[in-house]
Write an enzyme that holds these catalytic residues in place. Sequence first.
Site, PDB file in Angstrom:
ATOM      1  N   PRO A   9       0.938  -1.118  -0.129  1.00  0.00           N
ATOM      2  CA  PRO A   9       0.000   0.018  -0.072  1.00  0.00           C
ATOM      3  C   PRO A   9       0.779   1.230   0.050  1.00  0.00           C
ATOM      4  O   PRO A   9       1.929   1.330   0.658  1.00  0.00           O
ATOM      5  CB  PRO A   9      -0.714   0.057   1.422  1.00  0.00           C
ATOM      6  CG  PRO A   9      -0.011  -1.032   2.145  1.00  0.00           C
ATOM      7  CD  PRO A   9       0.406  -2.015   1.025  1.00  0.00           C
ATOM      8  N   ASN A  10       0.339   2.263  -0.668  1.00  0.00           N
ATOM      9  CA  ASN A  10       0.727   3.596  -0.861  1.00  0.00           C
ATOM     10  C   ASN A  10       2.288   3.861  -1.682  1.00  0.00           C
ATOM     11  O   ASN A  10       2.799   4.721  -1.683  1.00  0.00           O
ATOM     12  CB  ASN A  10       1.104   4.255   0.392  1.00  0.00           C
ATOM     13  CG  ASN A  10      -0.367   4.296   1.306  1.00  0.00           C
ATOM     14  OD1 ASN A  10      -1.392   4.920   0.664  1.00  0.00           O
ATOM     15  ND2 ASN A  10      -0.587   3.701   2.352  1.00  0.00           N
ATOM     16  N   ARG A  17       4.666  10.971  -2.352  1.00  0.00           N
ATOM     17  CA  ARG A  17       4.268  10.599  -1.027  1.00  0.00           C
ATOM     18  C   ARG A  17       5.905  10.868  -0.118  1.00  0.00           C
ATOM     19  O   ARG A  17       6.778  10.364  -0.293  1.00  0.00           O
ATOM     20  CB  ARG A  17       4.185   9.327  -0.832  1.00  0.00           C
ATOM     21  CG  ARG A  17       4.286   8.464   0.352  1.00  0.00           C
ATOM     22  CD  ARG A  17       4.023   7.097   0.455  1.00  0.00           C
ATOM     23  NE  ARG A  17       3.786   6.493   1.652  1.00  0.00           N
ATOM     24  CZ  ARG A  17       4.129   5.450   1.974  1.00  0.00           C
ATOM     25  NH1 ARG A  17       4.570   4.339   1.202  1.00  0.00           N
ATOM     26  NH2 ARG A  17       3.802   5.096   3.275  1.00  0.00           N
ATOM     27  N   TYR A  22      10.844   8.882   1.380  1.00  0.00           N
ATOM     28  CA  TYR A  22      10.928   8.074   0.437  1.00  0.00           C
ATOM     29  C   TYR A  22      11.576   8.316  -1.011  1.00  0.00           C
ATOM     30  O   TYR A  22      11.657   7.511  -1.959  1.00  0.00           O
ATOM     31  CB  TYR A  22       9.403   7.393  -0.055  1.00  0.00           C
ATOM     32  CG  TYR A  22       8.887   6.883   1.217  1.00  0.00           C
ATOM     33  CD1 TYR A  22       9.340   5.711   1.834  1.00  0.00           C
ATOM     34  CD2 TYR A  22       7.665   7.457   1.972  1.00  0.00           C
ATOM     35  CE1 TYR A  22       8.835   5.183   2.973  1.00  0.00           C
ATOM     36  CE2 TYR A  22       7.173   7.076   3.310  1.00  0.00           C
ATOM     37  CZ  TYR A  22       7.519   5.880   3.709  1.00  0.00           C
ATOM     38  OH  TYR A  22       7.005   5.310   4.807  1.00  0.00           O
ATOM     39  N   ASN A  71       8.092  -5.274  -0.376  1.00  0.00           N
ATOM     40  CA  ASN A  71       7.881  -4.345   0.288  1.00  0.00           C
ATOM     41  C   ASN A  71       6.213  -4.311   0.935  1.00  0.00           C
ATOM     42  O   ASN A  71       5.474  -3.677  -0.204  1.00  0.00           O
ATOM     43  CB  ASN A  71       8.268  -2.984  -0.281  1.00  0.00           C
ATOM     44  CG  ASN A  71       8.358  -1.750   0.652  1.00  0.00           C
ATOM     45  OD1 ASN A  71       7.599  -1.903   1.716  1.00  0.00           O
ATOM     46  ND2 ASN A  71       8.831  -0.730   0.302  1.00  0.00           N
ATOM     47  N   ALA A  74       2.838  -0.622   5.229  1.00  0.00           N
ATOM     48  CA  ALA A  74       2.281  -0.588   6.218  1.00  0.00           C
ATOM     49  C   ALA A  74       1.795  -2.006   6.703  1.00  0.00           C
ATOM     50  O   ALA A  74       1.792  -2.441   8.257  1.00  0.00           O
ATOM     51  CB  ALA A  74       1.091   0.355   6.580  1.00  0.00           C
ATOM     52  N   GLU A  95      12.251  -9.432   2.696  1.00  0.00           N
ATOM     53  CA  GLU A  95      11.399  -8.135   3.054  1.00  0.00           C
ATOM     54  C   GLU A  95      12.339  -6.837   2.849  1.00  0.00           C
ATOM     55  O   GLU A  95      13.484  -6.868   3.159  1.00  0.00           O
ATOM     56  CB  GLU A  95      11.106  -8.503   4.506  1.00  0.00           C
ATOM     57  CG  GLU A  95      10.525  -7.236   5.228  1.00  0.00           C
ATOM     58  CD  GLU A  95      10.338  -7.198   6.653  1.00  0.00           C
ATOM     59  OE1 GLU A  95      10.394  -8.326   7.433  1.00  0.00           O
ATOM     60  OE2 GLU A  95      10.011  -6.376   7.416  1.00  0.00           O
ATOM     61  N   HIS A  97      12.601  -2.545   3.021  1.00  0.00           N
ATOM     62  CA  HIS A  97      11.859  -1.177   3.094  1.00  0.00           C
ATOM     63  C   HIS A  97      12.827  -0.258   2.517  1.00  0.00           C
ATOM     64  O   HIS A  97      14.037  -0.494   2.693  1.00  0.00           O
ATOM     65  CB  HIS A  97      11.678  -0.921   4.647  1.00  0.00           C
ATOM     66  CG  HIS A  97      10.961  -1.987   5.181  1.00  0.00           C
ATOM     67  ND1 HIS A  97       9.470  -2.078   5.126  1.00  0.00           N
ATOM     68  CD2 HIS A  97      11.254  -3.135   6.154  1.00  0.00           C
ATOM     69  CE1 HIS A  97       8.865  -3.059   5.669  1.00  0.00           C
ATOM     70  NE2 HIS A  97       9.998  -3.856   6.272  1.00  0.00           N
ATOM     71  N   ARG A 104      12.641   5.292  12.829  1.00  0.00           N
ATOM     72  CA  ARG A 104      11.334   5.932  12.927  1.00  0.00           C
ATOM     73  C   ARG A 104      10.375   5.714  13.889  1.00  0.00           C
ATOM     74  O   ARG A 104      10.805   5.488  15.044  1.00  0.00           O
ATOM     75  CB  ARG A 104      10.755   5.489  11.502  1.00  0.00           C
ATOM     76  CG  ARG A 104      11.586   5.829  10.333  1.00  0.00           C
ATOM     77  CD  ARG A 104      10.977   5.653   9.080  1.00  0.00           C
ATOM     78  NE  ARG A 104       9.649   6.488   8.664  1.00  0.00           N
ATOM     79  CZ  ARG A 104       8.860   6.199   7.984  1.00  0.00           C
ATOM     80  NH1 ARG A 104       9.113   5.049   7.050  1.00  0.00           N
ATOM     81  NH2 ARG A 104       7.712   6.885   7.654  1.00  0.00           N
TER      82      ARG A 104
HETATM   83  C1  DQA Z   1       8.042   1.359   4.181  1.00  0.00           C
HETATM   84  C2  DQA Z   1       8.115   1.448   5.653  1.00  0.00           C
HETATM   85  C3  DQA Z   1       6.670   1.400   6.348  1.00  0.00           C
HETATM   86  O1  DQA Z   1       6.780   1.429   7.861  1.00  0.00           O
HETATM   87  C4  DQA Z   1       5.619   2.177   5.553  1.00  0.00           C
HETATM   88  O2  DQA Z   1       4.158   1.861   6.090  1.00  0.00           O
HETATM   89  C5  DQA Z   1       5.652   2.080   4.167  1.00  0.00           C
HETATM   90  C6  DQA Z   1       7.103   2.023   3.443  1.00  0.00           C
HETATM   91  C7  DQA Z   1       9.490   1.442   3.542  1.00  0.00           C
HETATM   92  O3  DQA Z   1       9.498   1.020   2.385  1.00  0.00           O
HETATM   93  O4  DQA Z   1      10.142   2.353   3.960  1.00  0.00           O
HETATM   94  O5  DQA Z   1       4.795   2.274   3.418  1.00  0.00           O
HETATM   95  O6  DQA Z   1       7.811  -0.120   4.057  1.00  0.00           O
END
Ligand code: DQA
Length: 143
Positions: A9-10, A17, A22, A71, A74, A95, A97, A104
């Site tokens: 998501p996102n 964003r 990011y 990735n 959230a 995994e 990020h 954070r």
């Molecule tokens: C993320 C870190 C997550 O905590 C966050 O919710 C994201 C992006 C990252 O790529 O740093 O959506 O996965």
Amino acid sequence: MHIEIINGPNLNLLGVREPAIYGHSSFEPFLASLRERYGDIEIGYYQSNSEGALIDRIQEVGFTAAGIVLNAGAYTHTSVALHDAIRAVTSPVIEVHISNVHQREEFRRHSMISPACAGVICGFGLDSYRLAIEAIKGMQEHD
Ligand code: DQA
């Protein structure tokens, strides 16, 4: 060799964003640069904002891909269902990020999916995805 990148998501909003966290680049040009760099690897890409759709994709590719770079956004911090999907398939899942989640908010420090993943890479910006591809390549060589 097929490696699938799955973004949650996102992450469709990369570049727009929270660019201070990011970055200013959208995912598509970065993906094109990865495909150019790793011409011998078939790099698939899937993004969804829906937990169930991410699970469907993991199930679809997770018995044949050399590895999955995930990735989960959230959902990383909340999803037992993603944890179970990762455990259910045979392809190793890395995994990733973009940000260093440990620098954070407290709630980002816990991952529901880490125990099910082959490894975790975080904090290197978009390069986290490339490092995950290198990790999958390394796992193949040692097979
Ligand atoms: C993320 C870190 C997550 O905590 C966050 O919710 C994201 C992006 C990252 O790529 O740093 O959506 O996965």
